[in-house]
Design an enzyme around this catalytic site. Structure first.
Site, PDB file in Angstrom:
ATOM      1  N   SER A   1       0.834  -1.200   0.000  1.00  0.00           N
ATOM      2  CA  SER A   1       0.000   0.000   0.000  1.00  0.00           C
ATOM      3  C   SER A   1       0.870   1.252   0.000  1.00  0.00           C
ATOM      4  O   SER A   1       1.949   1.273   0.615  1.00  0.00           O
ATOM      5  CB  SER A   1      -0.854  -0.012   1.269  1.00  0.00           C
ATOM      6  OG  SER A   1      -1.500   1.227   1.446  1.00  0.00           O
TER       7      SER A   1
ATOM      8  N   TYR B   1      -1.779  -0.746  10.611  1.00  0.00           N
ATOM      9  CA  TYR B   1      -2.002  -1.356   9.297  1.00  0.00           C
ATOM     10  C   TYR B   1      -0.813  -1.095   8.367  1.00  0.00           C
ATOM     11  O   TYR B   1      -0.271  -2.026   7.756  1.00  0.00           O
ATOM     12  CB  TYR B   1      -3.298  -0.797   8.683  1.00  0.00           C
ATOM     13  CG  TYR B   1      -3.402  -1.080   7.216  1.00  0.00           C
ATOM     14  CD1 TYR B   1      -3.651  -2.375   6.758  1.00  0.00           C
ATOM     15  CD2 TYR B   1      -3.208  -0.073   6.268  1.00  0.00           C
ATOM     16  CE1 TYR B   1      -3.709  -2.646   5.402  1.00  0.00           C
ATOM     17  CE2 TYR B   1      -3.269  -0.339   4.924  1.00  0.00           C
ATOM     18  CZ  TYR B   1      -3.516  -1.627   4.489  1.00  0.00           C
ATOM     19  OH  TYR B   1      -3.556  -1.895   3.149  1.00  0.00           O
TER      20      TYR B   1
ATOM     21  N   LYS C   1       2.103  -3.794   6.738  1.00  0.00           N
ATOM     22  CA  LYS C   1       2.441  -3.946   5.312  1.00  0.00           C
ATOM     23  C   LYS C   1       3.939  -3.748   5.096  1.00  0.00           C
ATOM     24  O   LYS C   1       4.568  -4.481   4.326  1.00  0.00           O
ATOM     25  CB  LYS C   1       1.647  -2.934   4.471  1.00  0.00           C
ATOM     26  CG  LYS C   1       0.172  -3.282   4.324  1.00  0.00           C
ATOM     27  CD  LYS C   1      -0.008  -4.495   3.424  1.00  0.00           C
ATOM     28  CE  LYS C   1      -1.447  -4.976   3.372  1.00  0.00           C
ATOM     29  NZ  LYS C   1      -1.608  -6.246   2.638  1.00  0.00           N
TER      30      LYS C   1
HETATM   31  C1  WQD Z   1     -10.026   9.529   0.645  1.00  0.00           C
HETATM   32  C2  WQD Z   1     -10.321  10.991   0.908  1.00  0.00           C
HETATM   33  C3  WQD Z   1     -10.714  11.502   3.213  1.00  0.00           C
HETATM   34  C4  WQD Z   1     -14.414   9.192   3.593  1.00  0.00           C
HETATM   35  C5  WQD Z   1      -7.291   4.616   3.075  1.00  0.00           C
HETATM   36  C6  WQD Z   1      -6.167   3.955   3.802  1.00  0.00           C
HETATM   37  C7  WQD Z   1      -5.173   3.372   2.845  1.00  0.00           C
HETATM   38  C8  WQD Z   1      -5.826   2.512   1.817  1.00  0.00           C
HETATM   39  C9  WQD Z   1      -7.058   3.081   1.238  1.00  0.00           C
HETATM   40  C10 WQD Z   1      -5.860   0.131   2.033  1.00  0.00           C
HETATM   41  C11 WQD Z   1      -9.616  11.553   2.145  1.00  0.00           C
HETATM   42  C12 WQD Z   1     -11.958  11.763   2.396  1.00  0.00           C
HETATM   43  C13 WQD Z   1     -13.269   9.796   3.097  1.00  0.00           C
HETATM   44  C14 WQD Z   1     -15.526  10.018   3.955  1.00  0.00           C
HETATM   45  C15 WQD Z   1     -14.263  11.963   3.287  1.00  0.00           C
HETATM   46  N1  WQD Z   1      -6.050   1.239   2.314  1.00  0.00           N
HETATM   47  N2  WQD Z   1     -13.185  11.153   2.946  1.00  0.00           N
HETATM   48  N3  WQD Z   1     -15.397  11.374   3.769  1.00  0.00           N
HETATM   49  O1  WQD Z   1      -7.637   7.633   3.593  1.00  0.00           O
HETATM   50  O2  WQD Z   1      -6.619   7.887   1.292  1.00  0.00           O
HETATM   51  O3  WQD Z   1      -6.761   5.665   2.291  1.00  0.00           O
HETATM   52  O4  WQD Z   1      -7.883   3.655   2.224  1.00  0.00           O
HETATM   53  O5  WQD Z   1      -5.984  -0.944   2.094  1.00  0.00           O
HETATM   54  O6  WQD Z   1      -4.237   2.691   3.553  1.00  0.00           O
HETATM   55  O7  WQD Z   1      -5.524   4.905   4.633  1.00  0.00           O
HETATM   56  O8  WQD Z   1      -8.830   6.737   1.508  1.00  0.00           O
HETATM   57  O9  WQD Z   1     -11.153   6.656   0.725  1.00  0.00           O
HETATM   58  O10 WQD Z   1     -10.710   6.743   3.206  1.00  0.00           O
HETATM   59  O11 WQD Z   1     -10.278   8.784   1.829  1.00  0.00           O
HETATM   60  O12 WQD Z   1     -14.199  13.189   3.139  1.00  0.00           O
HETATM   61  O13 WQD Z   1     -16.556   9.530   4.416  1.00  0.00           O
HETATM   62  O14 WQD Z   1     -11.711  11.138   1.146  1.00  0.00           O
HETATM   63  O15 WQD Z   1     -10.562  12.458   4.227  1.00  0.00           O
HETATM   64  O16 WQD Z   1      -9.280  12.893   1.872  1.00  0.00           O
HETATM   65  P1  WQD Z   1      -7.434   7.097   2.249  1.00  0.00           P
HETATM   66  P2  WQD Z   1     -10.316   7.162   1.847  1.00  0.00           P
END
Ligand code: WQD
Length: 338
Positions: free
Chosen positions: A124, A148, A152
């Protein structure tokens, strides 16, 4: 090649099975269904004429691994099986290290007993942590900020030490950015068990009426519209990166990390607007405080994967949102509806 796919019934695994079989690879799935359902494989079979075997079992179960290795004799393994919820990993660190680290160790031991020397590992972009510079290339320092992420990175390090000790072995470490989207058939896609943690499945559930409004976490980041920016990658492009990695692993030795992203990044507001175009209705949003642990922006430099894996992302943002909407609208309750 004969490819064992651990965690093959999951979101990325299931899409990868289809791409592997489309390229003539024979596949075997090992999944414990802790975060997936056997219905996934029923659908994968209905979408492919390829050869697919499957076993129910856990990657920490050495006897089960020996049985699968003996029956299937894999020439390579793609190791998806693992836990992936960042927040939960803080609450259950030992469980995360057990599944993600001990699971990888147990798998490597079993591969050793079976004489299998090639592995593609599901890593990741979170291994990089707070950006020192962007886009991240593979030389960027690694400093994960969650259990997490550390699980990894530790698994990556174990794989690297393993290839150093066994010179004919190879480990391809794929560092995924933010996977989204669904298969063109709309038969397989992402199906979170509880309230989605990730942006795209949450937006999709608002669009289909299962959730009232998206909470936008933070509007004061140092980005053009103040919301967080990420490098979203279509899951079918990501699946194809695994097929490219299998081809690469045929002649490679040693361990090598590859960023798998598009090199473009989009804000939360960009994603909402793109989804509204795809589904033809407004997505309700509510402004919320920043989510703890989030960074402002991240983006991949995937030049190494382009050059060495001969892989490139082909799907744009509209393809990501359109396929997510097709999947979500045809399967409002995910795989449970069937
Ligand atoms: C994306 C953007 C949020 C939800 C995470 C893990 C990473 C990977 C994928 C793997 C950010 C914003 C999100 C919501 C929002 N994992 N957001 N409202 O945080 O980049 O990555 O998932 O297995 O390890 O850290 O992805 O989709 O959660 O967020 O505003 O309800 O959307 O703040 O800017 P992230 P995400």
């Amino acid at each position: 090649m004969r490819v064992l796919v651990t965690g093959g019934a999951g979101y990325i695994g299931s899409h990868t099975l289809l791409e592997l079989m489309a390229q003539g690879h024979e596949v075997c799935v090992l999944d414990n269904y802790s975060n997936a359902t056997p219905e996934v494989l029923t659908r994968v079979r209905s979408l492919s004429n390829g050869v697919m075997h499957d076993y129910v079992g856990d990657v920490r179960d050495a006897d089960k691994l020996d049985e699968v290795m003996q029956d299937f004799q894999p020439e390579a393994v793609i190791h998806f099986a693992g836990l992936k919820a960042v927040g939960e990993s803080t609450q259950k660190p030992l469980h995360y290290y057990d599944v993600n680290v001990s699971g990888t160790l147990t798998l490597l031991h079993a591969m050793g007993r079976a004489g299998c020397k090639r592995i593609v590992f599901s890593s990741s972009a979170t291994v990089y942590g707070e950006p020192v510079y962007l886009p991240y290339d593979e030389a960027h320092p690694t400093n994960p900020t969650s259990v997490y992420g550390r699980s990894k990175l530790i698994a990556e390090q174990i794989l690297t030490d393993w290839t150093a000790a066994y010179p004919e072995s190879t480990a391809v470490l794929l560092r995924y950015f933010n996977p989204v989207g669904a298969h063109a058939s709309a038969q397989i896609g992402e199906d979170p068990k509880d309230i989605p943690n990730n942006l795209m499945p949450f937006i999709a559930q608002v669009a289909v009426g299962k959730r009232d409004a998206l909470q936008v976490f933070g509007d004061d980041y140092d980005t053009p519209d103040g919301t967080g920016m990420r490098d979203y990658i279509h899951v079918v492009d990501l699946a194809r990166a695994h097929v490219a990695a299998i081809t690469y692993a045929q002649d490679a030795t040693g361990a090598r990390p590859f960023n798998i992203g598009t090199g473009q990044s989009y804000s939360v507001r960009d994603m909402v607007a793109a989804f509204e175009r795809a589904c033809g209705k407004p997505i309700a949003t509510k402004q919320a405080p920043r989510r703890e642990g989030d960074i402002a922006a991240m983006q991949a430099d995937s030049t190494r994967a382009n050059e060495e894996l001969k892989w490139e992302a082909a799907h744009d943002l509209d393809a990501m949102t359109a396929s997510t909407w097709a999947w979500q609208s045809k399967n409002p309750n995910g795989y449970d509806g069937s």
